[in-house]
Scaffold this motif. Structure first.
Motif, mmCIF file in Angstrom:
data_model
loop_
_atom_site.group_PDB
_atom_site.id
_atom_site.type_symbol
_atom_site.label_atom_id
_atom_site.label_comp_id
_atom_site.label_asym_id
_atom_site.label_seq_id
_atom_site.Cartn_x
_atom_site.Cartn_y
_atom_site.Cartn_z
ATOM 1 N N LYS A 168 45.917 39.159 36.297
ATOM 2 C CA LYS A 168 44.845 39.779 35.557
ATOM 3 C C LYS A 168 44.114 39.067 34.838
ATOM 4 N N GLU A 202 40.106 39.389 34.456
ATOM 5 C CA GLU A 202 39.489 39.945 33.382
ATOM 6 C C GLU A 202 38.689 39.114 32.468
ATOM 7 N N GLN A 203 39.355 37.994 32.241
ATOM 8 C CA GLN A 203 38.866 36.948 31.296
ATOM 9 C C GLN A 203 38.143 35.858 32.042
ATOM 10 N N SER A 218 37.607 42.311 37.940
ATOM 11 C CA SER A 218 37.147 43.116 36.506
ATOM 12 C C SER A 218 36.091 44.020 36.940
#
Length: 345
Positions: free
Chosen positions: A286, A290-291, A304
């Motif tokens: 995740k 997301e990052q 994302s």
């Protein structure tokens, strides 16, 4: 600043005594991945486990360094980009197998891990076309088309010998053969606006400045530019481009991997395995999505929202290990056609 960081990290690891390297609660990482890309993952890992992470970032020579350090190497985990560097680590004898680890194997597809358990893919990224929103009307493109004279003087690209480009060129050999690829590379070279230069992000800057209309770049850099509060000018670069996924109507877009391996003489093996399990876990995947804006490899894991906004990627299904076989020849062709000399007069 990056150079200072690399020197400082290298010095810190070089000064480690065997006592420190074996100290409880630490794991030593040798990384081809840029520190800022793995920092969110390592920070979360330390927060959850209390295990400190020491990172040595290298631009090149990771396998050679570990070989030179021998049995006294402090390296626990190798993090790297590109299938070739994963296979180099295995072929160089600097990693050891991780077999029957249910936590790692259940989340990483068999197609993205070594059959002997000596490396594991963690994420994928597409090698796509960055195109000017203002000057490029088309919404579809192929890699083959990049050699079309209609793009003469309109393409920017980083060093042809960079790992990202060599992997793409090797995939062209895998699909079309060496003779075709040599002709194609010559055509691509003659369509360049200038000599290969910079990195993937700077190609977007050049597009915004009107120096070229299209370039090759990795998908995740677009997400990083779009969200870079520390360098807000990069947000403007990202706004000026759109992402085109090449070959969506036939074989699909070339993808590569980031991955991990357990170092052969890991002094903190238990901690190393905990880190590897974390990177392969739902939480680790995740964070990657997301990052770091990469495509997670875990089945059912979603990219994302930013990455989804680029469109749907159709990955080329050719095996990455097959592409890796052609990398040496791809590198030789880059030199043979004088790719890095830029367009012919």
């Amino acid at each position: 600043m990056k150079k200072i960081t690399r020197i400082a990290l290298a010095g810190a690891l070089a000064l480690m005594s065997s006592t420190v390297a074996h100290a409880a609660g630490e794991v030593n990482i040798y990384s081809y991945r840029q520190p800022e890309l793995i920092k969110p993952l390592l920070d979360r890992f330390t927060k959850e486990t209390g295990i400190a992470t020491n990172v040595l970032f290298l631009d090149k020579g990771l396998v050679e360094r570990i070989k030179a350090e021998g049995v006294n190497s402090p390296a626990d985990v190798i993090l790297t980009i590109d299938i070739q560097r994963l296979t180099e680590a295995k072929d160089g004898g600097v990693v050891q197998p991780v077999k029957d680890n249910a936590l790692i194997n259940k989340d990483i597809p068999a197609s993205l891990r070594d059959a002997d358990g000596e490396w594991f893919g963690l994420t994928t990224r597409g090698r796509v076309v960055y195109a000017s929103k203002d000057r490029v009307a088309q919404s579809e493109i192929t890699y083959e088309e990049l050699a079309d004279p209609k793009w003469k003087g309109k393409i920017c690209i980083r060093d042809g010998q960079h790992a990202y480009n060599i992997a793409l060129f090797a995939s062209m050999i895998a699909h079309h053969g060496a003779d075709y690829t040599q002709t194609w590379l010559t055509g691509l070279k003659n369509n360049l606006a200038r000599k290969p230069d910079g990195n993937d992000r700077s190609q977007a800057k050049s597009i915004m400045a009107g120096e070229c209309d299209i370039s090759l770049g990795n998908t995740y850099y677009v997400g990083l530019m779009m969200t870079n509060d520390k360098a807000p000018e990069e947000k403007e670069w990202a706004k000026s481009i759109k992402v085109l996924f090449p070959n969506v109507k036939d074989r699909g877009t070339h993808v590569n991997v980031s991955g991990m391996a357990l170092a052969k003489n890991s002094p903190n093996k238990a901690n190393a395995l905990k880190l590897m399990e974390f990177l392969a876990s739902v939480e680790g995947q995740k964070i990657y999505a997301e990052q770091v804006f990469e495509y997670p490899v875990m089945a059912g894991a979603e990219p994302s929202a930013i990455v989804k906004s680029f469109g749907t990627i159709k990955p080329d299904t050719i095996a990455l290990t097959e592409i890796a076989k052609h990398r040496k020849q791809a590198s030789e062709l880059v030199d043979k056609v004088g790719f890095n000399e830029g367009p012919s007069k």
